[in-house]
Enzyme design. Sequence first.
Site, PDB file in Angstrom:
ATOM      1  N   HIS A  76     -22.478  -0.510 -11.210  1.00 41.49           N
ATOM      2  CA  HIS A  76     -22.114  -1.283 -12.304  1.00 41.49           C
ATOM      3  C   HIS A  76     -21.912  -2.544 -11.530  1.00 41.49           C
ATOM      4  O   HIS A  76     -21.414  -2.770 -10.305  1.00 41.49           O
ATOM      5  CB  HIS A  76     -20.554  -0.545 -12.636  1.00 41.49           C
ATOM      6  CG  HIS A  76     -19.856  -1.584 -13.459  1.00 41.49           C
ATOM      7  ND1 HIS A  76     -20.345  -2.189 -14.470  1.00 41.49           N
ATOM      8  CD2 HIS A  76     -18.358  -1.983 -13.335  1.00 41.49           C
ATOM      9  CE1 HIS A  76     -19.546  -2.860 -14.992  1.00 41.49           C
ATOM     10  NE2 HIS A  76     -18.361  -3.176 -14.184  1.00 41.49           N
ATOM     11  N   ASN A  84     -20.589  -9.353 -15.617  1.00 37.65           N
ATOM     12  CA  ASN A  84     -20.325  -7.959 -15.823  1.00 37.65           C
ATOM     13  C   ASN A  84     -20.096  -7.790 -17.306  1.00 37.65           C
ATOM     14  O   ASN A  84     -19.502  -8.340 -18.132  1.00 37.65           O
ATOM     15  CB  ASN A  84     -18.842  -7.996 -15.213  1.00 37.65           C
ATOM     16  CG  ASN A  84     -18.174  -6.559 -15.305  1.00 37.65           C
ATOM     17  OD1 ASN A  84     -18.740  -5.659 -16.131  1.00 37.65           O
ATOM     18  ND2 ASN A  84     -17.080  -6.278 -14.727  1.00 37.65           N
ATOM     19  N   CYS A 137     -16.069   0.083 -18.248  1.00 38.60           N
ATOM     20  CA  CYS A 137     -17.114   0.155 -17.467  1.00 38.60           C
ATOM     21  C   CYS A 137     -17.782   1.387 -16.945  1.00 38.60           C
ATOM     22  O   CYS A 137     -19.042   1.147 -16.739  1.00 38.60           O
ATOM     23  CB  CYS A 137     -17.040  -0.891 -16.205  1.00 38.60           C
ATOM     24  SG  CYS A 137     -16.408  -2.505 -16.790  1.00 38.60           S
TER      25      CYS A 137
HETATM   26  N1  ACO Z   1     -12.155 -20.733  -9.829  1.00 36.85           N
HETATM   27  C1  ACO Z   1     -11.383 -21.294  -8.837  1.00 36.85           C
HETATM   28  N2  ACO Z   1     -10.409 -20.558  -8.140  1.00 36.85           N
HETATM   29  C2  ACO Z   1      -9.963 -19.490  -8.925  1.00 36.85           C
HETATM   30  C3  ACO Z   1     -10.472 -18.635  -9.902  1.00 36.85           C
HETATM   31  C4  ACO Z   1     -11.640 -19.433 -10.283  1.00 36.85           C
HETATM   32  N3  ACO Z   1     -12.361 -18.973 -11.136  1.00 36.85           N
HETATM   33  N4  ACO Z   1      -9.923 -17.417 -10.123  1.00 36.85           N
HETATM   34  C5  ACO Z   1      -8.849 -17.300  -9.272  1.00 36.85           C
HETATM   35  N5  ACO Z   1      -9.192 -18.546  -8.340  1.00 36.85           N
HETATM   36  C6  ACO Z   1      -8.062 -18.656  -7.362  1.00 36.85           C
HETATM   37  C7  ACO Z   1      -6.731 -17.899  -7.657  1.00 36.85           C
HETATM   38  O1  ACO Z   1      -5.532 -18.716  -8.135  1.00 36.85           O
HETATM   39  C8  ACO Z   1      -6.210 -17.647  -6.088  1.00 36.85           C
HETATM   40  O2  ACO Z   1      -5.743 -18.986  -5.842  1.00 36.85           O
HETATM   41  P1  ACO Z   1      -4.289 -18.829  -4.772  1.00 36.85           P
HETATM   42  O3  ACO Z   1      -4.732 -18.280  -3.465  1.00 36.85           O
HETATM   43  O4  ACO Z   1      -3.708 -20.193  -4.819  1.00 36.85           O
HETATM   44  O5  ACO Z   1      -3.214 -18.118  -5.588  1.00 36.85           O
HETATM   45  C9  ACO Z   1      -7.456 -18.016  -5.264  1.00 36.85           C
HETATM   46  O6  ACO Z   1      -8.587 -18.160  -6.134  1.00 36.85           O
HETATM   47  C10 ACO Z   1      -8.168 -16.401  -4.642  1.00 36.85           C
HETATM   48  O7  ACO Z   1      -7.785 -15.619  -5.707  1.00 36.85           O
HETATM   49  P2  ACO Z   1      -8.014 -14.063  -5.510  1.00 36.85           P
HETATM   50  O8  ACO Z   1      -7.692 -13.256  -6.777  1.00 36.85           O
HETATM   51  O9  ACO Z   1      -7.336 -13.528  -4.290  1.00 36.85           O
HETATM   52  O10 ACO Z   1      -9.877 -13.991  -5.285  1.00 36.85           O
HETATM   53  P3  ACO Z   1     -10.504 -12.659  -4.932  1.00 36.85           P
HETATM   54  O11 ACO Z   1     -11.343 -12.947  -3.431  1.00 36.85           O
HETATM   55  O12 ACO Z   1      -9.786 -11.436  -5.096  1.00 36.85           O
HETATM   56  O13 ACO Z   1     -11.750 -12.744  -6.001  1.00 36.85           O
HETATM   57  C11 ACO Z   1     -12.227 -11.764  -7.915  1.00 36.85           C
HETATM   58  C12 ACO Z   1     -11.192 -12.608  -7.354  1.00 36.85           C
HETATM   59  C13 ACO Z   1     -13.621 -12.273  -8.051  1.00 36.85           C
HETATM   60  C14 ACO Z   1     -11.695 -11.492  -9.568  1.00 36.85           C
HETATM   61  C15 ACO Z   1     -12.244 -10.237  -7.337  1.00 36.85           C
HETATM   62  O14 ACO Z   1     -11.012 -10.132  -7.076  1.00 36.85           O
HETATM   63  C16 ACO Z   1     -12.969  -9.348  -8.202  1.00 36.85           C
HETATM   64  O15 ACO Z   1     -14.074  -9.329  -8.393  1.00 36.85           O
HETATM   65  N6  ACO Z   1     -12.126  -8.390  -8.561  1.00 36.85           N
HETATM   66  C17 ACO Z   1     -12.827  -7.182  -9.115  1.00 36.85           C
HETATM   67  C18 ACO Z   1     -12.888  -7.668 -10.666  1.00 36.85           C
HETATM   68  C19 ACO Z   1     -13.666  -6.652 -11.542  1.00 36.85           C
HETATM   69  O16 ACO Z   1     -14.546  -5.628 -11.068  1.00 36.85           O
HETATM   70  N7  ACO Z   1     -13.359  -6.391 -12.685  1.00 36.85           N
HETATM   71  C20 ACO Z   1     -14.256  -5.484 -13.700  1.00 36.85           C
HETATM   72  C21 ACO Z   1     -13.536  -4.609 -13.943  1.00 36.85           C
HETATM   73  S1  ACO Z   1     -14.425  -3.425 -14.649  1.00 36.85           S
HETATM   74  C22 ACO Z   1     -13.925  -3.157 -16.452  1.00 36.85           C
HETATM   75  O17 ACO Z   1     -13.531  -2.275 -16.990  1.00 36.85           O
HETATM   76  C23 ACO Z   1     -13.777  -4.377 -17.510  1.00 36.85           C
END
Ligand code: ACO
Length: 331
Positions: A257, A287, A116
């Site tokens: 980003h 993203n 990214c």
């Molecule tokens: N729908 C419903 N529930 C979900 C989903 C979904 N799509 N995805 C995960 N969950 C659940 C999980 O299983 C978890 O359940 P549990 O508590 O029973 O285990 C719960 O939701 C919470 O999951 P978390 O991972 O703690 O959620 P979080 O608040 O951290 O949000 C997210 C997740 C949106 C992925 C966040 O961590 C994030 O944005 N991280 C950064 C990701 C990013 O920027 N990636 C791009 C990288 S750039 C590149 O180089 C490609």
Amino acid sequence: MKEKSVIISGTGSYVPEKILTNDDISKFVDTSDEWIYTRSGIKERRIAAKDEAASDMALISARRALENANLKPQDMDLVIVTTVNPDMLFPSTACILQAKLGIRNNIPCFDIEAACSGFVYGLEVASKMMKSGYYKNALVVSTEKMSSMVDWQDRGTCVLFGDGSGAAVLSVCDEKDVGILDTVLGADGSDTATLKMPAGGSLMPPTKETVEGRLHFLQMNGREVFKHAVKIMGEKSFEVIERYGIEPGQINLLIPHQANTRIIESVAKRLKLPMEKVFVNIEKYGNTSSASIPIALDEALKAGKIKKGDYILFVAFGAGLTWGATLVKWH
Ligand code: ACO
């Protein structure tokens, strides 16, 4: 030798027509519009056609950027493509784009893979090559078909990404203290497990087992990436601003980003920038990896949000882990 300034003389972007909403996704994985929107800020994303490759999207955004710069493909002295979804491992998507644009053969064309952070890496490499004045015009095109590498059975990742391409034409100019002013780049390769696509390279060439194990798809530890992104994007924004010698309050527009609205808001808060000074379009596109900043830049310009003399800050992070921040003074 007197160093030239390097300005962004044209921008263009392209997103595929097909829209995939959060409600559409909730029909095939266990998720909801409410979960996706509150955790990420995403409402919908664009999905490229089956036969639409990264270079096809790049071609459209590049042509738009050239038209915007009032330049022709033949005027380019350098082509850099940034992508994690190249048409194929080799030849580079930059060479494929060069041929599609009909650019003369004797110029360097290569890909940069910094996930990214790719666009910011691309700007730095191109502008440093251009400062001598040897390369007068360059195309930096970020193009991503993330839909081809996300696991559509994994709700933790498939809801976050989308497809698209953004392009910038860079040109040298004699005016001082304009254009790309300074860039901070970095990487931490000790954390490659946090975000990766394990198979398909020389470490794990494709086999029946890698396909059945779904190892040709993106894997991510979202929480780890989130923590890293919030910390590094704030730090690197400060670093580039301080090194150039201005105050965060002088930034007219932050173009971060587009990975997660919560990450973007926390960076804005650290810089004490009101959200009116931050460009956010993640709601529409999700993203789009390295394409997110040049798409956002193009949209911000078209929306009249950037004027001559403005300080613009790009900041990105991505797999690697990589990061980068670029300070630009609009010409
Ligand atoms: N729908 C419903 N529930 C979900 C989903 C979904 N799509 N995805 C995960 N969950 C659940 C999980 O299983 C978890 O359940 P549990 O508590 O029973 O285990 C719960 O939701 C919470 O999951 P978390 O991972 O703690 O959620 P979080 O608040 O951290 O949000 C997210 C997740 C949106 C992925 C966040 O961590 C994030 O944005 N991280 C950064 C990701 C990013 O920027 N990636 C791009 C990288 S750039 C590149 O180089 C490609």
